[in-house]
Design an enzyme around this catalytic site. Structure first.
Site, PDB file in Angstrom:
ATOM      1  N   SER A  72       0.797  -1.233   0.000  1.00 40.17           N
ATOM      2  CA  SER A  72       0.000   0.000   0.000  1.00 40.17           C
ATOM      3  C   SER A  72       0.824   1.274   0.000  1.00 40.17           C
ATOM      4  O   SER A  72       0.287   2.357  -0.231  1.00 40.17           O
ATOM      5  CB  SER A  72      -0.907   0.033   1.231  1.00 40.17           C
ATOM      6  OG  SER A  72      -2.008  -0.782   1.001  1.00 40.17           O
ATOM      7  N   LYS A  75       0.432   3.441  -2.905  1.00 45.75           N
ATOM      8  CA  LYS A  75      -0.791   4.211  -3.200  1.00 45.75           C
ATOM      9  C   LYS A  75      -0.588   5.732  -3.305  1.00 45.75           C
ATOM     10  O   LYS A  75      -1.027   6.329  -4.295  1.00 45.75           O
ATOM     11  CB  LYS A  75      -1.870   3.888  -2.156  1.00 45.75           C
ATOM     12  CG  LYS A  75      -2.383   2.439  -2.249  1.00 45.75           C
ATOM     13  CD  LYS A  75      -3.256   2.079  -1.044  1.00 45.75           C
ATOM     14  CE  LYS A  75      -3.766   0.659  -1.126  1.00 45.75           C
ATOM     15  NZ  LYS A  75      -4.495   0.269   0.114  1.00 45.75           N
ATOM     16  N   TYR A 197      -2.814  -2.900 -10.365  1.00 46.06           N
ATOM     17  CA  TYR A 197      -2.774  -2.565  -8.938  1.00 46.06           C
ATOM     18  C   TYR A 197      -1.989  -3.628  -8.158  1.00 46.06           C
ATOM     19  O   TYR A 197      -1.135  -3.308  -7.326  1.00 46.06           O
ATOM     20  CB  TYR A 197      -4.210  -2.418  -8.399  1.00 46.06           C
ATOM     21  CG  TYR A 197      -4.264  -2.356  -6.894  1.00 46.06           C
ATOM     22  CD1 TYR A 197      -3.863  -1.219  -6.194  1.00 46.06           C
ATOM     23  CD2 TYR A 197      -4.682  -3.476  -6.153  1.00 46.06           C
ATOM     24  CE1 TYR A 197      -3.883  -1.176  -4.812  1.00 46.06           C
ATOM     25  CE2 TYR A 197      -4.708  -3.447  -4.768  1.00 46.06           C
ATOM     26  CZ  TYR A 197      -4.306  -2.299  -4.102  1.00 46.06           C
ATOM     27  OH  TYR A 197      -4.318  -2.263  -2.738  1.00 46.06           O
ATOM     28  N   TYR A 249      -4.678   4.256   7.622  1.00 45.01           N
ATOM     29  CA  TYR A 249      -6.012   3.637   7.711  1.00 45.01           C
ATOM     30  C   TYR A 249      -6.762   4.104   8.945  1.00 45.01           C
ATOM     31  O   TYR A 249      -6.733   5.271   9.294  1.00 45.01           O
ATOM     32  CB  TYR A 249      -5.911   2.098   7.700  1.00 45.01           C
ATOM     33  CG  TYR A 249      -5.013   1.569   6.636  1.00 45.01           C
ATOM     34  CD1 TYR A 249      -5.334   1.748   5.295  1.00 45.01           C
ATOM     35  CD2 TYR A 249      -3.855   0.898   6.961  1.00 45.01           C
ATOM     36  CE1 TYR A 249      -4.506   1.263   4.302  1.00 45.01           C
ATOM     37  CE2 TYR A 249      -3.018   0.412   5.973  1.00 45.01           C
ATOM     38  CZ  TYR A 249      -3.350   0.598   4.656  1.00 45.01           C
ATOM     39  OH  TYR A 249      -2.535   0.131   3.692  1.00 45.01           O
ATOM     40  N   VAL A 267       1.174  -3.761   3.936  1.00 50.95           N
ATOM     41  CA  VAL A 267       1.021  -5.022   4.695  1.00 50.95           C
ATOM     42  C   VAL A 267       2.274  -5.891   4.707  1.00 50.95           C
ATOM     43  O   VAL A 267       2.331  -6.865   5.452  1.00 50.95           O
ATOM     44  CB  VAL A 267      -0.174  -5.886   4.213  1.00 50.95           C
ATOM     45  CG1 VAL A 267      -1.484  -5.290   4.614  1.00 50.95           C
ATOM     46  CG2 VAL A 267      -0.095  -6.161   2.737  1.00 50.95           C
TER      47      VAL A 267
END
Ligand code: GLN
Length: 616
Positions: A72, A75, A197, A249, A267
């Site tokens: 992530s 992103k 992705y 998050y 992660v």
């Protein structure tokens, strides 16, 4: 064998990272992510901590070169690429910027528009990947990889095993992709976008990469190690804004409260944190907490933030240090050697010339004290020199403030001189746009402070001093011939000869043997010190009435400068042989001449000492 002696000290910054690494090594809370089967293979004990500063300092402790997939952490960077490709408005029409407080894999779409709430949850990230330009999925992936290469300064690759592993199991992300297709956030077949992705998440990086990427964001998109621009500066605030509110998050609020740095976790166990303007942190440790953030990664960032006072909202005031020096021309004169009457005039009227040596990065808050000072400049000041030699950068706002003040000064009849602005092209661009064809007239640029100061002094002297007639021996107006009787001057005249040079002609070259003492009757000469790079630095300028060449005659060392006639110049000069002859026939006259020479050297030295003390 000759052993070379080197002394090396350990940086306390490095030592702190090492200690932190030792301290955190004992923590074994949390679990390695297993929902992507390939990630389960990570060694849970890996721990790397790396800091890269916005000016290129690198500090590492532990497994900082162990590669892992960035997941992530990709992103926000891909979001930056989408902003560059589509522009801010188009991107905002497809993906929101509100934190959700939901988990990263939540299917959090706005019920009315179907827009994902933000680009850090998977829904928003997949939508963002769909906004990257490129005719084929392969081209789009390559553009993403190339972008990461600019951020990290290294060629990045995709870990095929991790990519395949996620692709084989990523049904939830596929479901999200179809949802996005349903709301026309993705157009066309959503599956290739999901694959891209998965691939961007499987890009391999290490801690040093993360810290360099973060430092690049801290440095407004400019990689501090390679000097390459990874993202247009104007989009950095958007990327960091999103990282600040959504990067961690459902832990984002607490993170900003405690650690206070925009950050992004993945992660696989990586975290990249950015302290804008200052530094980037990269941490890697695969054990995750319930939010999917690295346990030891969070601890490392919190400790560093507390230890080094890195919280974004705990910033000291900018202080007043952007004015490095402020001098009047009376306090600090140019390198131009002035005649006695000129020195007196500059001493008396020099307060009308003020020089500001500025420094640092000029933005609103750092430009404001300078502008405040300038607006309060006393009425008798006719010239203001702004020396930008030590200014690293200037943003648009700072340039506009200087433009506004320049206009006011100009209409009040004040001269504003800009020095050393070559390294801040932005200033010229802003002034050119705002001033149009008046730019050349108003924006007076000088290579350095000294040439600007000479200009101001000349300007001032023109105003306060009447012009001098041409000098000659006998008229008693050479400084070096002060105090001689008219009989003595008649004698002296026999020992001197008159010589002339056209503009641009060399009078003597560096390396030439000492030959003569020159008294300047008319014109102007400048003294250039040759530099190693083939260029030269102007050390001094002499005008009518002054003497030069005397040092070489006194110490018999060869000339160390080139002396050039700037305009048509005439000198009365005495050769070394004639000086010796003078001493034999008229010792008293020679002694007097040498006394005058000593006096003139004293006054030069005194000026140099005074100025050196101001710089101390
Ligand atoms: N590839 C991962 C996923 O979509 C990235 C998630 C993460 O790093 N938090 O599930």
């Amino acid at each position: 064998m000759n052993e070379e002696k080197t002394t090396s000290f350990e940086s306390p910054i490095h030592a702190r990272l090492q200690a932190l690494h030792r301290e955190l090594s004992g923590i074994s809370e949390g679990d390695v992510a297993t929902y992507i089967p390939e990630l389960a293979k990570a060694n849970p004990d890996w721990l790397g901590i790396c800091v890269v500063t916005a000016n290129g300092g690198i500090y590492e402790a532990g497994d900082t070169r162990q590669t892992f997939t960035i997941q992530s952490i990709s992103k926000p960077f891909v979001y930056g690429l989408a902003l560059e490709d589509q522009g801010r408005e188009s991107v905002l029409r497809k993906v929101g910027v509100e934190p959700t407080g939901d988990a990263f894999n939540s299917i959090s779409l706005d019920p009315d528009t179907g827009c994902p709430r933000n680009p850090m949850i998977n829904a928003g990230a997949i939508a963002t990947t769909g906004l990257v330009e490129g005719k084929t999925p392969l081209i789009r992936l390559q553009r993403i990889i190339d972008m990461f290469g600019k951020y990290s300064g290294r060629t990045m690759t995709v870990d095929e095993a991790v990519y395949r592993s996620e692709s084989a199991t990523g049904h939830r992300n596929r479901a999200i992709s179809y949802m996005l297709r349903n709301f026309d956030i993705l157009t066309g077949d959503p599956m290739p976008v999901a694959e891209t992705y998965f691939q961007q998440c499987a890009i391999l990086g290490h801690c040093l990469d993360l810290a360099t990427m973060a430092a690049t964001l801290a440095n407004r998109g400019l990689n501090p190690i390679t000097g390459q621009q990874a993202i247009r500066g104007e989009y950095v605030e958007s990327v960091l804004g999103i990282m600040g509110t959504c990067g961690m998050y459902d832990y984002a609020g607490q993170w900003l409260y405690e650690v206070g740095m925009p950050a992004k976790s993945g992660v696989a166990g990586g975290i990249a944190a950015v302290l804008p303007g200052q530094l980037g942190i990269g941490v890697f440790s695969p054990r995750l907490d319930k939010h999917g953030n690295s346990v030891r990664g969070i601890r490392a960032c919190s400790e560093l933030s507390r230890d080094w006072d890195l919280h974004l909202f705990n910033r000291a005031g900018v202080g007043n240090s952007m004015i490095r020096h402020r001098f009047t021309a009376a306090e600090y004169g140019s390198s131009r050697v002035r005649a006695a009457r000129e020195r007196v005039a500059i001493g008396k009227h020099g307060n009308s010339v003020v020089q500001y040596q500025l420094q640092g990065n000029l933005v609103f808050a750092t430009a404001e004290p300078i502008i405040r000072e300038l607006t309060a400049v006393p009425a008798e000041v006719e010239s203001i020199i702004l020396d930008f030699h030590y200014v690293h950068s200037m943003n648009e706002t700072a340039c506009r403030l200087f433009h506004d003040i320049l206009l006011q000064f100009h209409s009040a009849g004040r001269n504003v001189l800009f020095c050393a602005v070559n390294s801040i092209p932005h200033l010229r661009r802003v002034l050119k746009t705002k001033l149009g064809n008046r730019c050349d007239e108003l924006f007076r640029v000088f290579e350095d402070n000294d040439t600007a100061l000479q200009w101001c002094e000349d300007h001032l002297l023109e105003r306060v001093l009447p012009p001098l007639p041409e000098m000659s021996i006998g008229a008693d107006n050479y400084e070096l011939l002060n105090g001689f009787s008219s009989d003595e001057l008649v004698i002296l005249r026999k020992f001197f000869e008159r010589r002339e040079w056209k503009a641009g002609e060399t009078i003597c070259n560096a390396g030439d043997a000492a030959r003569e003492i020159y008294l300047l009757a008319r014109g102007r000469v400048s003294v250039h010190y040759p530099l190693e790079n083939g260029r030269s630095k102007r050390l001094a300028v002499f005008t009518a009435g002054m003497a030069f060449g005397e040092m070489a005659v006194l110490d018999r060392a060869p000339h160390y400068t080139n002396i050039v006639a700037d305009i048509h110049t005439a000198c009365d000069l005495i050769s070394m042989a004639k000086l010796i002859a003078l001493g034999i026939s008229y010792p008293k006259i020679k002694i007097r001449l040498l006394e005058n020479l000593a006096l003139s050297l004293c006054s030069k030295l005194r000026k140099a000492n005074q100025e050196a003390s101001l710089l101390a």
